[in-house]
Every structure is written in structure tokens, then in C-alpha cells.
Design a protein around this motif. Sequence first.
Motif, short mmCIF file in Angstrom:
data_model
loop_
_atom_site.label_atom_id
_atom_site.label_comp_id
_atom_site.label_asym_id
_atom_site.label_seq_id
_atom_site.Cartn_x
_atom_site.Cartn_y
_atom_site.Cartn_z
N TYR A 137 13.70 40.57 -23.26
CA TYR A 137 12.70 40.26 -22.23
C TYR A 137 13.34 39.34 -21.19
O TYR A 137 13.94 38.32 -21.55
CB TYR A 137 11.48 39.59 -22.88
CG TYR A 137 10.37 39.24 -21.92
CD1 TYR A 137 9.39 40.16 -21.59
CD2 TYR A 137 10.28 37.96 -21.36
CE1 TYR A 137 8.35 39.83 -20.72
CE2 TYR A 137 9.25 37.62 -20.49
CZ TYR A 137 8.30 38.57 -20.17
OH TYR A 137 7.29 38.24 -19.31
N ARG A 138 13.19 39.68 -19.90
CA ARG A 138 13.95 38.98 -18.87
C ARG A 138 13.10 38.29 -17.82
O ARG A 138 13.60 37.70 -16.87
CB ARG A 138 14.86 39.98 -18.16
CG ARG A 138 14.02 41.05 -17.46
CD ARG A 138 14.64 41.60 -16.22
NE ARG A 138 14.85 40.67 -15.17
CZ ARG A 138 15.38 41.00 -14.00
NH1 ARG A 138 15.74 42.24 -13.77
NH2 ARG A 138 15.55 40.11 -13.06
N ASP A 166 5.41 35.77 -21.12
CA ASP A 166 4.29 36.14 -20.26
C ASP A 166 3.27 34.99 -20.12
O ASP A 166 2.79 34.46 -21.12
CB ASP A 166 3.58 37.41 -20.79
CG ASP A 166 2.77 38.10 -19.71
OD1 ASP A 166 1.81 37.50 -19.21
OD2 ASP A 166 3.11 39.23 -19.36
N THR A 167 2.90 34.70 -18.87
CA THR A 167 1.98 33.59 -18.62
C THR A 167 0.60 33.84 -19.23
O THR A 167 -0.14 32.89 -19.49
CB THR A 167 1.84 33.30 -17.12
OG1 THR A 167 1.44 34.50 -16.44
CG2 THR A 167 3.14 32.80 -16.53
N ARG A 168 0.24 35.11 -19.46
CA ARG A 168 -1.07 35.36 -20.09
C ARG A 168 -1.10 34.78 -21.49
O ARG A 168 -2.09 34.21 -21.93
CB ARG A 168 -1.35 36.87 -20.14
CG ARG A 168 -1.74 37.45 -18.81
CD ARG A 168 -1.80 38.96 -18.85
NE ARG A 168 -0.46 39.55 -18.90
CZ ARG A 168 -0.21 40.85 -18.75
NH1 ARG A 168 -1.20 41.70 -18.57
NH2 ARG A 168 1.03 41.30 -18.80
#
Length: 307
Positions: free
Chosen positions: A50-51, A65-67
Amino acid sequence: MSEIFLHHFDLSPFAEKARLMLGFKGLPWRSVEIPIVMPKPDLTVLTGGYRKTPVLQIGADIYCDTRLIALELERRCPNPTLFPDGSEGLALALAAWSDRAFFEPGAGLAMGTNRQGLPKAVIDDRKAFFNFMDFERLEADLPHLATQLRAHADLVDRQLADDRPYLLGVRPSLVDIHAYFPLWMARANVAAAPALLAPFTRLAPWEARVRRFGHGARTSAAAAEAHAAAQQAVAAPGGGVDADDPLGLAAGEPVVVTPDDYGRVPVRGELVTLTRREIALRRHDPAVGTVVVHFPRTGYRVERHGA
Ligand SMILES: N[C@@H](CCC(=O)N[C@@H](CS)C(=O)NCC(=O)O)C(=O)O
């Protein structure tokens, strides 16, 4: 709790979203600067591929992920809450608006207006990454993108029409952070932004209130410190696999997780958590030890590895 590391770079709008969450909760954290373009070996050794920016790390738990970062910060540090007055479902659902519909025209304007001044490596990286951006007609599309940015800014301005201090009323929430970060990106990167946004007179005072959330107590850290923290920690217990999950996967199965939008780099590992809210995989790398990589359920595809 182990130290919080945020892997990010200062210009990243999604990282600004995470920094404001940390500020909102008044947390101390360690800032690990990552490159703006691939390769990002010090990051991907933790994430398994994941980048995207940002990634939050607490010990051997890696949150992508910000979620999910919002949910995890809320779980670990519930006060002050990002979800006042029962706003959790609404605030999380609004990511589908802020992170796509509002973010994408701002990103297109930023890229299209500044293309000449950007290093070729950045253009080439984002051409491959942002599958929603048509680089062939970016310059020609600038007027359209400006209309979209303004149409979404207008929604925020209308929500503030009764002079409430925050978008949901008197209490600040994740909704404010969601609506703020595309404007932050536009103002920082698009020369025409102040003129485009000038008609919306309620925005600037509200943006100033959101900025006052601050960024928490940030101190810098080398990637090696974050790797050592992962090595020394044991990941938090997983949330289990929902028996009624439609995918029919079992804990311990080899799976692959991929974002369903852009930056579709698959991450492989052994399934630890699969619920309506979260996916988590266990993986091992000699440089960081055994880590658990977490993703939100919304927006990610999970498949049996080798299926
Ligand atoms: N859904 C992700 C989106 C993150 C995202 O798209 N970040 C942008 C930067 S702000 C990115 O990863 N750009 C490419 C990069 O940093 O390599 C999230 O909410 O964290």
C-alpha cells in the motif's frame, strides 16, 4: 499506548486530514516523512505494498486510509469525540463526497495549473496513479474543474448559512475535517483559488476555526525508529471474521486486499479481521517483524490469495 507514527509528507491533503484529527484529539505523534513518489521502501515494508499517503502506525499495527485512521483514533482516544450528537454514520458516509467528488476537481486543478513547474517524476507517477485524471486534456479541462470545485464549495457555504460555527452546528466534528481538506489543497496549490472561492464569504472564518484544531504535538522520527517500534511491539488482538460475511473467508486464510479506486497495489497476508468496518492482515518482513495491516471495509476488495 505505544507511540503514534504518521507516515506522510507535508503537502499531502489526505495527510492534512489525518494531522487535523490528531490535533483535534490533542495527541502527541511522531512524524515520518515519506517520498512524494514511488518507490517508498520504508513505507511499503510496513504496509506490504500500500503506497498512499498517509499511513498511521501504532506499534505493530499499521492503519491504511484516513477513513480507518479516523475510526481507530476515535476507538483509542474517544475524547473529544469526532462524532458528536450521533453523527458517526453521517460523518463516515461523507468521506465518499469529500474524498472523491470534492477532492478530484481540486487535485485536477492543482495538477493542471502547475504541470509545467512540477518535476517529470511527479507527473509520471501521478499519471499512473490518478486513474480519474485525464492528463491528455487536463489544461483544457481547467474551467470545468473550476466549476466543480465551486459547486462543492457552495455546498459547504450553504451549510454555514445560518452562521453556525461548524458544519453540524455548535460542535466540531469529522464532517468539518472532511469538508476542509479539499479547500486547504486548493488554496495551497491553485493560484486562482482565492478568486474562485471569494464569493463564499462564510468559508474563510470557518476554515480558520478548523485550522485551530491544530496538528497536535508533532516531533520528527526516522523511518528506522518506526521500524524498530514495529519490531518490538505485538499487534492488538484482531476483531475476528464475521460468520455472516458474504465472502465466506476464514481467519488465517491467505488473502489479497486492493483499493477499489486508484493506486490499486495489492497487499497479501493472512486474514485476521473481516468485519463490516475493517479488514486486517498479518504479514511478516524481517525488517519490521510481524505486523498487522488494517484497511477500512468501504472501498477495498478482499479476495482469497491464488483464487
Ligand atoms: N483513500 C485514501 C486516499 C489517500 C490518497 O489518495 N493520498 C494521496 C496523497 S494526498 C496519495 O496517496 N498520493 C500519492 C502518494 O502519496 O504516493 C485515504 O483516505 O487515505
